[in-house]
Motif scaffolding. Structure first.
Motif, PDB file in Angstrom:
ATOM      1  N   ALA A 195       1.053  15.905  -4.950  1.00 24.33           N
ATOM      2  CA  ALA A 195      -0.418  14.664  -4.202  1.00 24.33           C
ATOM      3  C   ALA A 195       0.095  13.445  -4.983  1.00 24.33           C
ATOM      4  N   LEU A 196       0.251  11.934  -4.154  1.00 19.56           N
ATOM      5  CA  LEU A 196       0.093  10.747  -4.299  1.00 19.56           C
ATOM      6  C   LEU A 196      -1.609  10.930  -4.730  1.00 19.56           C
ATOM      7  N   VAL A 197      -2.065  10.205  -6.250  1.00 20.28           N
ATOM      8  CA  VAL A 197      -2.891  10.373  -6.833  1.00 20.28           C
ATOM      9  C   VAL A 197      -3.358   8.498  -7.296  1.00 20.28           C
ATOM     10  N   GLY A 198      -2.741   7.750  -7.612  1.00 20.12           N
ATOM     11  CA  GLY A 198      -2.769   6.802  -7.586  1.00 20.12           C
ATOM     12  C   GLY A 198      -1.318   5.940  -7.368  1.00 20.12           C
ATOM     13  N   GLU A 199      -1.548   4.535  -7.065  1.00 18.60           N
ATOM     14  CA  GLU A 199      -0.222   3.645  -6.804  1.00 18.60           C
ATOM     15  C   GLU A 199      -0.817   2.367  -6.636  1.00 18.60           C
ATOM     16  N   ASP A 200       0.096   0.917  -7.564  1.00 19.50           N
ATOM     17  CA  ASP A 200      -0.372   0.123  -7.570  1.00 19.50           C
ATOM     18  C   ASP A 200       0.455  -1.173  -8.186  1.00 19.50           C
ATOM     19  N   LEU A 201       0.317  -2.529  -8.216  1.00 17.35           N
ATOM     20  CA  LEU A 201       1.259  -3.252  -8.532  1.00 17.35           C
ATOM     21  C   LEU A 201       1.504  -3.541  -9.727  1.00 17.35           C
ATOM     22  N   VAL A 202       2.539  -3.472 -10.401  1.00 12.37           N
ATOM     23  CA  VAL A 202       2.417  -3.379 -11.928  1.00 12.37           C
ATOM     24  C   VAL A 202       1.977  -5.196 -12.192  1.00 12.37           C
ATOM     25  N   SER A 203       2.265  -5.976 -11.528  1.00  9.84           N
ATOM     26  CA  SER A 203       2.029  -7.962 -11.483  1.00  9.84           C
ATOM     27  C   SER A 203       0.651  -7.438 -11.183  1.00  9.84           C
ATOM     28  N   ASN A 204      -0.491  -6.659 -11.237  1.00  7.18           N
ATOM     29  CA  ASN A 204      -1.827  -6.802 -11.429  1.00  7.18           C
ATOM     30  C   ASN A 204      -2.182  -6.963 -11.892  1.00  7.18           C
TER      31      ASN A 204
END
Length: 321
Positions: free
Chosen positions: A223-232
């Motif tokens: 299950a997908l728990v977290g997602e982000d762009l490293v550019s943040n």
């Protein structure tokens, strides 16, 4: 280029990953030696190695891609700080000091794990993961890696790998109340892998300010728990390296983690935002993917008992024998 270490039929191999196969370095070189030589020399080696027939990737077991000389782990994502502080202090608070410089801690290079490993855990009831991208330092001709400016620091980044900074939140919370650490809340395990991707491979993802706009995702039991762009991140990687080298030195084989991405890069952040997701337990699978780099997968192992340590003694404070 992709640099890796692997086990094949009981023997350790070190070399390149290309077209679904692993190919040993020419001249029986090691990853450590190739890192010291820098990216240009590695590229020349690759041109030699690619003429050889490799072993299919499916037939080997990947090891951690390097044995780090040191590991520095930053805390470069403001959203992560907001969420974790809410869980610890009851409010989302980013200290003013966070904005002044990219803070990091040192952790244990001797407990690095590989993708596919079962990661045994200490006697914690609040086991967590941390999804990160890590830079790996390489050699640059004529440079000691000391007191680098940002441009020079960028040239010392050999490549990148995926990092999972496993965390025992209950142990970490206790020890950091003493205003030092983290220590035992962290040093039992860190996953790096599946390989090192040379920095030039990620150049297409650089934005106008030098941040890596690659997508990072973490899944628990599918299950997908977290997602982000490293550019943040608050700082791009060359600035992290420059800060690490400030009045100090970075050397080939050093690993510098970005810190945990935001938007669910760890359970600690989600708990701070009111999530009811439970801590990790034996048997749970954690899978992390970073665009342009690769994925790492680990299963949580059993808790490992450790010898007890007594409490501090209360003794008279004598000033003389």
């Amino acid at each position: 280029m992709k640099i890796a270490r692997w086990d094949h039929e009981g023997a350790t191999g070190e070399g390149f990953v290309s077209e679904g196969a692993v190919i040993p370095f020419p001249d029986a070189l090691t990853v450590a030696e190739v890192l010291r030589g820098g990216v240009a020399a590695a590229r020349s080696l690759f041109e030699r190695a690619r003429q050889e027939t490799g072993v299919p990737l499916a037939e080997v077991r990947l090891l951690a891609p390097l044995v780090p000389t040191t590991i520095r782990d930053f805390v470069a994502f403001e959203e992560h700080v907001e969420g974790v502080s809410a869980g610890v202090e009851g409010k989302s608070d980013v200290p003013a000091e966070w904005h002044e410089a990219p803070t990091f801690y040192f952790t244990n290079p001797h407990t690095v794990r590989a993708t596919g490993d079962v990661v045994a855990v200490p006697e914690t009831r609040r086991l967590d993961f941390e999804l990160e991208l890590a830079a790996v330092i390489g050699g640059v001709d004529g440079s000691t890696g000391e007191n680098l400016d940002v441009d020079a620091a960028a040239s010392h980044i050999f490549g990148y790998t995926v990092m999972n900074d496993w965390s025992a939140r209950d142990l970490q919370a206790r020890e950091m109340k003493v205003r030092l650490g983290p220590a035992k809340g962290k040093d039992f395990g860190m996953t790096l892998g599946p390989w090192i991707v040379t920095a030039d491979e990620l150049d297409p993802y650089l934005d106008g300010e030098g941040f890596l706009a690659v997508r990072a995702e973490v899944y628990v039991n599918g299950a997908l728990v977290g997602e982000d762009l490293v550019s943040n991140m608050g700082w791009p990687f060359p600035e992290l390296v420059a800060y690490a080298a400030r009045n100090s030195v970075v050397v080939p084989g050093d690993v510098l983690g970005s810190g945990t991405v935001g938007n669910g890069g760890c359970l600690g952040e989600l708990w701070g935002r009111g999530s009811a997701l439970p801590p990790l337990e034996p048997g749970d699978e954690v899978r992390m993917l970073i665009e342009g780099v690769g994925e790492i997968v680990n299963v949580v192992g059993e808790r490992v008992p450790a010898p007890a340590i007594p409490r501090a003694r209360t003794r008279p404070r004598l000033r003389h024998r």
